[in-house]
Design a protein around this motif. Structure first.
Motif, PDB file in Angstrom:
ATOM      1  N   ILE A 149     -13.203  -5.658   4.576  1.00  0.00           N
ATOM      2  CA  ILE A 149     -12.106  -6.613   4.572  1.00  0.00           C
ATOM      3  C   ILE A 149     -11.392  -6.566   5.919  1.00  0.00           C
ATOM      4  O   ILE A 149     -11.268  -5.504   6.531  1.00  0.00           O
ATOM      5  CB  ILE A 149     -11.117  -6.322   3.421  1.00  0.00           C
ATOM      6  N   GLU A 150     -10.961  -7.733   6.391  1.00  0.00           N
ATOM      7  CA  GLU A 150     -10.122  -7.817   7.586  1.00  0.00           C
ATOM      8  C   GLU A 150      -8.660  -7.775   7.151  1.00  0.00           C
ATOM      9  O   GLU A 150      -8.298  -8.357   6.124  1.00  0.00           O
ATOM     10  CB  GLU A 150     -10.378  -9.137   8.327  1.00  0.00           C
ATOM     11  N   VAL A 151      -7.829  -7.103   7.924  1.00  0.00           N
ATOM     12  CA  VAL A 151      -6.401  -7.051   7.606  1.00  0.00           C
ATOM     13  C   VAL A 151      -5.570  -7.282   8.863  1.00  0.00           C
ATOM     14  O   VAL A 151      -6.025  -7.022   9.981  1.00  0.00           O
ATOM     15  CB  VAL A 151      -5.991  -5.702   6.963  1.00  0.00           C
ATOM     16  N   ASN A 152      -4.369  -7.777   8.640  1.00  0.00           N
ATOM     17  CA  ASN A 152      -3.389  -7.929   9.715  1.00  0.00           C
ATOM     18  C   ASN A 152      -2.468  -6.718   9.672  1.00  0.00           C
ATOM     19  O   ASN A 152      -1.750  -6.523   8.681  1.00  0.00           O
ATOM     20  CB  ASN A 152      -2.594  -9.221   9.510  1.00  0.00           C
ATOM     21  N   PRO A 153      -2.459  -5.888  10.697  1.00  0.00           N
ATOM     22  CA  PRO A 153      -1.654  -4.661  10.650  1.00  0.00           C
ATOM     23  C   PRO A 153      -0.152  -4.913  10.592  1.00  0.00           C
ATOM     24  O   PRO A 153       0.618  -4.013  10.263  1.00  0.00           O
ATOM     25  CB  PRO A 153      -2.038  -3.931  11.938  1.00  0.00           C
ATOM     26  N   ARG A 154       0.279  -6.159  10.889  1.00  0.00           N
ATOM     27  CA  ARG A 154       1.704  -6.453  10.885  1.00  0.00           C
ATOM     28  C   ARG A 154       2.268  -6.594   9.474  1.00  0.00           C
ATOM     29  O   ARG A 154       3.488  -6.652   9.307  1.00  0.00           O
ATOM     30  CB  ARG A 154       1.975  -7.739  11.687  1.00  0.00           C
ATOM     31  N   SER A 155       1.417  -6.673   8.476  1.00  0.00           N
ATOM     32  CA  SER A 155       1.905  -6.836   7.101  1.00  0.00           C
ATOM     33  C   SER A 155       1.161  -5.893   6.157  1.00  0.00           C
ATOM     34  O   SER A 155       0.663  -6.292   5.118  1.00  0.00           O
ATOM     35  CB  SER A 155       1.757  -8.292   6.645  1.00  0.00           C
ATOM     36  N   LEU A 156       1.078  -4.619   6.561  1.00  0.00           N
ATOM     37  CA  LEU A 156       0.362  -3.617   5.776  1.00  0.00           C
ATOM     38  C   LEU A 156       1.304  -2.517   5.303  1.00  0.00           C
ATOM     39  O   LEU A 156       2.280  -2.193   5.987  1.00  0.00           O
ATOM     40  CB  LEU A 156      -0.742  -2.962   6.624  1.00  0.00           C
ATOM     41  N   THR A 157       0.979  -1.959   4.154  1.00  0.00           N
ATOM     42  CA  THR A 157       1.621  -0.728   3.705  1.00  0.00           C
ATOM     43  C   THR A 157       0.531   0.251   3.315  1.00  0.00           C
ATOM     44  O   THR A 157      -0.621  -0.139   3.046  1.00  0.00           O
ATOM     45  CB  THR A 157       2.538  -0.961   2.491  1.00  0.00           C
ATOM     46  N   GLN A 158       0.877   1.525   3.281  1.00  0.00           N
ATOM     47  CA  GLN A 158      -0.102   2.515   2.867  1.00  0.00           C
ATOM     48  C   GLN A 158      -0.510   2.296   1.414  1.00  0.00           C
ATOM     49  O   GLN A 158      -1.670   2.497   1.051  1.00  0.00           O
ATOM     50  CB  GLN A 158       0.449   3.926   3.055  1.00  0.00           C
ATOM     51  N   GLU A 159       0.437   1.849   0.596  1.00  0.00           N
ATOM     52  CA  GLU A 159       0.132   1.605  -0.821  1.00  0.00           C
ATOM     53  C   GLU A 159      -0.891   0.478  -0.976  1.00  0.00           C
ATOM     54  O   GLU A 159      -1.800   0.559  -1.813  1.00  0.00           O
ATOM     55  CB  GLU A 159       1.417   1.261  -1.577  1.00  0.00           C
ATOM     56  N   TYR A 160      -0.746  -0.567  -0.157  1.00  0.00           N
ATOM     57  CA  TYR A 160      -1.686  -1.685  -0.200  1.00  0.00           C
ATOM     58  C   TYR A 160      -3.080  -1.209   0.185  1.00  0.00           C
ATOM     59  O   TYR A 160      -4.085  -1.540  -0.474  1.00  0.00           O
ATOM     60  CB  TYR A 160      -1.206  -2.773   0.754  1.00  0.00           C
ATOM     61  N   LEU A 161      -3.146  -0.410   1.260  1.00  0.00           N
ATOM     62  CA  LEU A 161      -4.438   0.120   1.700  1.00  0.00           C
ATOM     63  C   LEU A 161      -5.060   1.025   0.644  1.00  0.00           C
ATOM     64  O   LEU A 161      -6.276   0.979   0.411  1.00  0.00           O
ATOM     65  CB  LEU A 161      -4.262   0.877   3.015  1.00  0.00           C
ATOM     66  N   GLN A 162      -4.247   1.845   0.000  1.00  0.00           N
ATOM     67  CA  GLN A 162      -4.766   2.719  -1.047  1.00  0.00           C
ATOM     68  C   GLN A 162      -5.320   1.890  -2.200  1.00  0.00           C
ATOM     69  O   GLN A 162      -6.363   2.212  -2.776  1.00  0.00           O
ATOM     70  CB  GLN A 162      -3.663   3.646  -1.558  1.00  0.00           C
ATOM     71  N   GLY A 163      -4.645   0.785  -2.513  1.00  0.00           N
ATOM     72  CA  GLY A 163      -5.142  -0.098  -3.560  1.00  0.00           C
ATOM     73  C   GLY A 163      -6.490  -0.705  -3.205  1.00  0.00           C
ATOM     74  O   GLY A 163      -7.391  -0.784  -4.054  1.00  0.00           O
ATOM     75  N   LEU A 164      -6.657  -1.138  -1.947  1.00  0.00           N
ATOM     76  CA  LEU A 164      -7.949  -1.676  -1.507  1.00  0.00           C
ATOM     77  C   LEU A 164      -9.050  -0.639  -1.642  1.00  0.00           C
ATOM     78  O   LEU A 164     -10.154  -0.935  -2.123  1.00  0.00           O
ATOM     79  CB  LEU A 164      -7.858  -2.148  -0.052  1.00  0.00           C
ATOM     80  N   ARG A 165      -8.749   0.569  -1.226  1.00  0.00           N
ATOM     81  CA  ARG A 165      -9.751   1.638  -1.297  1.00  0.00           C
ATOM     82  C   ARG A 165     -10.082   1.974  -2.739  1.00  0.00           C
ATOM     83  O   ARG A 165     -11.253   2.208  -3.082  1.00  0.00           O
ATOM     84  CB  ARG A 165      -9.228   2.886  -0.562  1.00  0.00           C
ATOM     85  N   ASN A 166      -9.077   1.982  -3.610  1.00  0.00           N
ATOM     86  CA  ASN A 166      -9.307   2.288  -5.021  1.00  0.00           C
ATOM     87  C   ASN A 166     -10.192   1.231  -5.681  1.00  0.00           C
ATOM     88  O   ASN A 166     -11.002   1.553  -6.562  1.00  0.00           O
ATOM     89  CB  ASN A 166      -7.981   2.390  -5.775  1.00  0.00           C
ATOM     90  N   LEU A 167     -10.029  -0.022  -5.272  1.00  0.00           N
ATOM     91  CA  LEU A 167     -10.869  -1.079  -5.827  1.00  0.00           C
ATOM     92  C   LEU A 167     -12.331  -0.859  -5.465  1.00  0.00           C
ATOM     93  O   LEU A 167     -13.227  -1.100  -6.285  1.00  0.00           O
ATOM     94  CB  LEU A 167     -10.414  -2.451  -5.308  1.00  0.00           C
ATOM     95  N   GLY A 168     -12.589  -0.447  -4.229  1.00  0.00           N
ATOM     96  CA  GLY A 168     -13.970  -0.237  -3.801  1.00  0.00           C
ATOM     97  C   GLY A 168     -14.286  -0.690  -2.391  1.00  0.00           C
ATOM     98  O   GLY A 168     -15.428  -0.565  -1.937  1.00  0.00           O
ATOM     99  N   PHE A 169     -13.292  -1.225  -1.665  1.00  0.00           N
ATOM    100  CA  PHE A 169     -13.531  -1.555  -0.253  1.00  0.00           C
ATOM    101  C   PHE A 169     -13.786  -0.253   0.512  1.00  0.00           C
ATOM    102  O   PHE A 169     -13.042   0.716   0.369  1.00  0.00           O
ATOM    103  CB  PHE A 169     -12.324  -2.273   0.347  1.00  0.00           C
ATOM    104  N   ASN A 170     -14.867  -0.237   1.309  1.00  0.00           N
ATOM    105  CA  ASN A 170     -15.199   0.992   2.042  1.00  0.00           C
ATOM    106  C   ASN A 170     -15.182   0.835   3.562  1.00  0.00           C
ATOM    107  O   ASN A 170     -15.288   1.820   4.282  1.00  0.00           O
ATOM    108  CB  ASN A 170     -16.536   1.569   1.570  1.00  0.00           C
TER     109      ASN A 170
END
Length: 466
Positions: A149-170
């Protein structure tokens, strides 16, 4: 035959000679050949053929929204701070997925999936989760699928990233473009250095297997000195892969560039070449392998390993280690790339919505490949990915006979190949064409020799090779 990419030779005179507009060859024929005169049944027929052959799948989901425009961007985006516009799009996107999935055999495995944009993290995490569940429901994913997945670092939180990883994005990627504040302001992409390092720290902490970053050279106010600083900071971030793209200033195609970018602030062509040379020397000195085009990877990255072993592939998503697959693109403007058919969805939101409401595939244009296209695609992709080509393997794969072997089939290309050889860009023996260290920087030019669609009138369609 395999080729280990160890060195790159920088020849300024050759670069000037060959710095011409040519396709990037994420596909062949290039996407410019897609036409509105296209029969939807050809797309359905190509899916049916893939069902019979159990061809693996690669999926792409396009989330087009961005909060603000980046003036360098050439993507198809929708700019809005009204986040409520994402909800109806998500509904139509999931309906599109259901529509296509109904034609695909459920036992075909997905080996790769990528979400791009725009800004995929424009979606709330709840919306991300719904889209994820929709795709999981309608397709069967391989256990070791690459899911990015591509992300914009200007609108990220660690919780959001953890959620992506928990779903299965690697795998995850984000754009840096340039660390210099003046350059960032000139292209409307302000990202403080601390934000980028914090975001990278979070990505590592939540356990992404690979992190990719993008840089762009040729932007306003860039100099050799400032970009050297950007490279130093990028290396300190320690990403697994680095893409360094050439900024294409094409105001006749992108009105926002004409309005927002003063061409007098752009580095000169000579300085751009110096920046590129310095970039290659710096990244390879720090252990990155030049994969080709504008991509670098750590030696233990699967891209570098695949290239050394001669099994690298390329599609609309770029370089990949996954086997040749049917790429299905979901959402507005997305491109699907099947074995003998390419299609692109409607670029306008309302056109995309209207097609889905009418129970039609939202295809705006497409092209059906003939036997010559497929043969030339194989030649071009071998050169782009492996920097080498076995003529006998092509003859065997495509049943070229003695009275029409590789040399006879491509007889009209022979003079151009000899010129490339004379300039030291390739070496030719009775069976092989091998790209030299000097030729690796000009691989698009070398591949273009086999492009039967390229004409002298294509200058406005493509960016220059360097």
């Amino acid at each position: 035959m395999t080729t280990a990419v160890q060195t790159v030779k920088f020849d300024i005179d050759l670069l000037h000679k060959y710095n011409q507009p040519v396709p990037r060859y994420t596909s062949y024929p290039p996407a410019t050949e897609l036409s509105e005169n296209f029969d939807e049944m050809d797309f359905r027929g190509a899916i049916a053929a893939g069902n019979l052959q159990k061809t693996p799948l690669s999926l792409y989901a396009h989330i087009p929204f961005c909060d603000a425009p980046c003036y360098f961007c050439g993507c198809n985006t929708v700019i809005s701070t009204r986040k409520e516009i994402a909800e109806p799009y998500l509904g139509y996107l999931m309906r599109h997925i259901e529509q296509v999935a109904a034609t695909v055999d459920c036992d075909r495995k997905v080996h790769q999936m990528h979400w791009g944009g725009g800004t995929p993290n424009y979606f709330s995490f709840e919306q991300v989760e719904r889209l994820w569940n929709c795709l999981q429901e309608h397709f069967s994913f391989d256990a070791d699928a690459e899911i990015s997945i591509e992300v914009n670092p200007r609108s990220l939180t660690q919780e959001y990233l953890q959620g992506l990883r928990n779903l299965g994005f690697n795998r995850i990627s984000f754009g840096i473009q340039d660390f210099n504040p003046q350059v960032q302001e000139a292209v409307n992409r302000i990202q403080p250095e601390e934000m980028l390092f914090e975001g990278m720290c979070w990505m590592r902490e939540v356990g992404f297997e690979g992190v990719n970053v993008d840089l762009i050279y040729g932007l306003p106010y860039q100099t050799l000195a400032t970009f050297r600083e950007t490279l130093a900071k990028t290396i300190a971030l320690d990403p697994d892969r680095i893409a360094v793209f050439n900024f294409a200033y094409v105001p006749w195609l992108k009105p926002l560039q004409k309005k927002k970018i003063d061409p007098n602030t752009l580095p000169s062509p000579e300085e751009k070449l110096q920046i590129m040379q310095m970039t290659i020397e710096t990244l390879t000195k720090h252990g990155y392998v030049f994969i080709g085009m504008d991509h670098f990877a750590k030696p233990n990255d699967e891209l570098a390993i695949a290239q050394r072993e001669g099994r690298l592939h390329r599609n609309f998503q770029g370089y990949t280690t996954k086997p040749e697959s049917d790429l299905l693109g979901f959402g507005m403007t997305s491109i699907s790339m099947l074995q003998n058919v390419y299609t692109q969805n409607h670029k306008g939101l309302q056109d995309f919505y209207r097609a889905i409401d009418a129970n039609k595939l939202p295809i705006e244009r497409g092209v059906k490949l003939n036997a010559d296209d497929i043969l030339r695609r194989s030649v071009i992709m071998e050169l782009m990915c492996q920097f080498a080509l076995s003529q006998s393997e092509i003859e065997s794969k495509y049943h070229l006979t003695c009275d029409r072997d590789f040399g006879k089939y491509f007889a009209s290309e022979r003079s151009k190949l000899r010129q490339l050889e004379a300039d030291g860009l390739i070496e030719i023996d009775p069976d092989h064409i091998e790209v030299t260290p000097a030729g690796r920087l000009l691989i698009r030019n070398i591949a273009s020799v086999f492009d039967s669609y390229l004409t002298k009138n294509d200058n406005g369609k493509f960016s220059k090779s360097i």
